[in-house]
Each structure stands twice: as C-alpha cells, then as structure tokens.
Design an enzyme around this catalytic site. Structure first.
Site, PDB file in Angstrom:
ATOM      1  N   LYS A  11       0.838  -1.197   0.000  1.00 35.71           N
ATOM      2  CA  LYS A  11       0.000   0.000   0.000  1.00 35.71           C
ATOM      3  C   LYS A  11       0.882   1.260   0.000  1.00 35.71           C
ATOM      4  CE  LYS A  11      -3.796  -2.416   2.329  1.00 35.71           C
ATOM      5  NZ  LYS A  11      -4.666  -2.468   3.526  1.00 35.71           N
ATOM      6  N   TYR A  51     -11.996  -2.427  -3.681  1.00 34.19           N
ATOM      7  CA  TYR A  51     -12.531  -2.576  -2.321  1.00 34.19           C
ATOM      8  C   TYR A  51     -14.059  -2.490  -2.283  1.00 34.19           C
ATOM      9  CZ  TYR A  51      -8.013  -2.556   0.115  1.00 34.19           C
ATOM     10  OH  TYR A  51      -6.769  -2.895   0.601  1.00 34.19           O
ATOM     11  N   ASN A 114      -1.780  -0.191   7.339  1.00 37.74           N
ATOM     12  CA  ASN A 114      -1.245  -1.547   7.591  1.00 37.74           C
ATOM     13  C   ASN A 114      -0.419  -2.114   6.438  1.00 37.74           C
ATOM     14  OD1 ASN A 114      -3.413  -2.060   5.948  1.00 37.74           O
ATOM     15  ND2 ASN A 114      -4.379  -3.567   7.281  1.00 37.74           N
ATOM     16  N   HIS A 117      -1.657  -5.626   1.384  1.00 32.22           N
ATOM     17  CA  HIS A 117      -2.912  -6.343   1.126  1.00 32.22           C
ATOM     18  C   HIS A 117      -2.568  -7.708   0.556  1.00 32.22           C
ATOM     19  CE1 HIS A 117      -6.681  -7.543  -0.780  1.00 32.22           C
ATOM     20  NE2 HIS A 117      -5.939  -7.816  -1.837  1.00 32.22           N
ATOM     21  N   GLU A 128      -8.810 -10.626  -8.335  1.00 30.29           N
ATOM     22  CA  GLU A 128      -7.902  -9.478  -8.153  1.00 30.29           C
ATOM     23  C   GLU A 128      -6.781  -9.494  -9.193  1.00 30.29           C
ATOM     24  OE1 GLU A 128      -8.822  -9.037  -3.358  1.00 30.29           O
ATOM     25  OE2 GLU A 128      -6.875  -9.803  -3.986  1.00 30.29           O
TER      26      GLU A 128
END
Ligand code: RTP
Length: 150
Positions: A11, A51, A114, A117, A128
C-alpha cells in the site's frame, strides 16, 4: 497442496516507507515465485472497485483516501498454498493482533496504515489478478523448483 497465485499489494505507506524490498525479500525467501509486478497509482474509481465489498463500511472513505495517496506496488506470487501462506506472512489485519515475525506485526501500528494487502481466498485472488493484471502474468520456469518442492 496445489499451486496457486495470490495478489499481494504494498500500500502507499509501505511504498513511501521503503518497505518494497523487505516485502519482496520475504516472499522470495519463502520460496514463492514472482510472476507479475508493477508500481502504479490507479484512479480513485479503480481502487473503489478493488474494495467494492467494503463500500458500506464507515471506514471506506478513509480507506480510499489512503489507498490513492501514492503509488502502490502490485504483485502476483505463485506457489503451493500461496493464498493462505501470504495471509499468514502479512499478519492479522489489525497490527495490534499481528504476530511478531509477520510483516504487519513487524512494521506497522494502526489498521488504517497496515502497509500491505493479500487475497483472502483463491477465488478472490483470481478476481484481483484479473483486475490488476488484465494482460496476464509472466509464465516462467524457476530453476529452484526441485529444491523447494518434493
Ligand atoms: P486487505 O484487504 O487490505 O488485505 O485487508 P484485510 O482483508 O485484512 O481486511 P479488510 O477487512 O478487507 O479491510 C481492508 C482494509 O481496510 C482497512 N480497514 N480499516 N479503520 C478500520 O476499522 C479498518 N478496518 C479495515 C485496512 O487497511 C484493511 O487492510
């Protein structure tokens, strides 16, 4: 265990903090094979689509702001049990619940930052991978195979 592919994304905070190499290193050292990678800052609509299943959550707007705040590093890793193993390597979604030794356990503090992913099921991994790499991945044969698998 069958060979699988999983979608792993570093990310914007992971990219900005210079953790790309560390995360790639862990997947390589585990024995997984990199079959696709790109650094990209996708448009907001693309990230909302990725998402989409979280669109009703209160944190969705903040999540999208965070995810479009800089480039992400998208990768596809291949190997036996890659989806479940990838999730273990990333650690629990909340860094406070992540085991030491996992990526989130070692490198971050808050759920909203965080750093990575990973696909949660083989079905979602395939979706994905199709979304992020519509032109497909690179098929190649690793010379290490016989040293990693029985
Ligand atoms: P990811 O999709 O990013 O791998 O995360 P995940 O499956 O472990 O967790 P998920 O529930 O799908 O949440 C996606 C991302 O949304 C952010 N989040 N924020 N503020 C909050 O309570 C909250 N909860 C989730 C995290 O960045 C999480 O990874």
């Amino acid at each position: 265990m069958s060979s699988e592919r999983t979608y792993i994304m570093i990310k914007p905070d992971g990219v900005q903090r210079g953790l790309v190499g560390e995360i790639i290193k862990r997947f390589e050292q585990k024995g997984f094979k990199l079959v696709a990678m790109k650094l990209w800052a996708p448009p907001r609509e693309f990230m909302e689509n990725h998402y989409a299943d979280l669109s009703s959550k209160g944190f969705f707007a903040g999540l999208i702001e965070y995810m479009v705040s800089g480039p992400v590093c998208s990768m596809v890793w291949e190997g036996a049990g890659a989806v479940a193993a990838g999730r273990v390597m990333l650690g629990a979604t909340k860094p406070s619940d992540s085991a030491t030794g996992s990526i989130r356990g070692d490198f971050c503090i808050e759920v909203g930052r965080n750093i990575c992913h990973g696909s949660d099921t083989v079905e979602n991994a395939n979706k994905e991978i199709e979304l992020w790499f519509p032109d497909g991945v690179t098929e190649w044969d690793s010379c290490q195979k016989a040293w990693i698998y029985e």
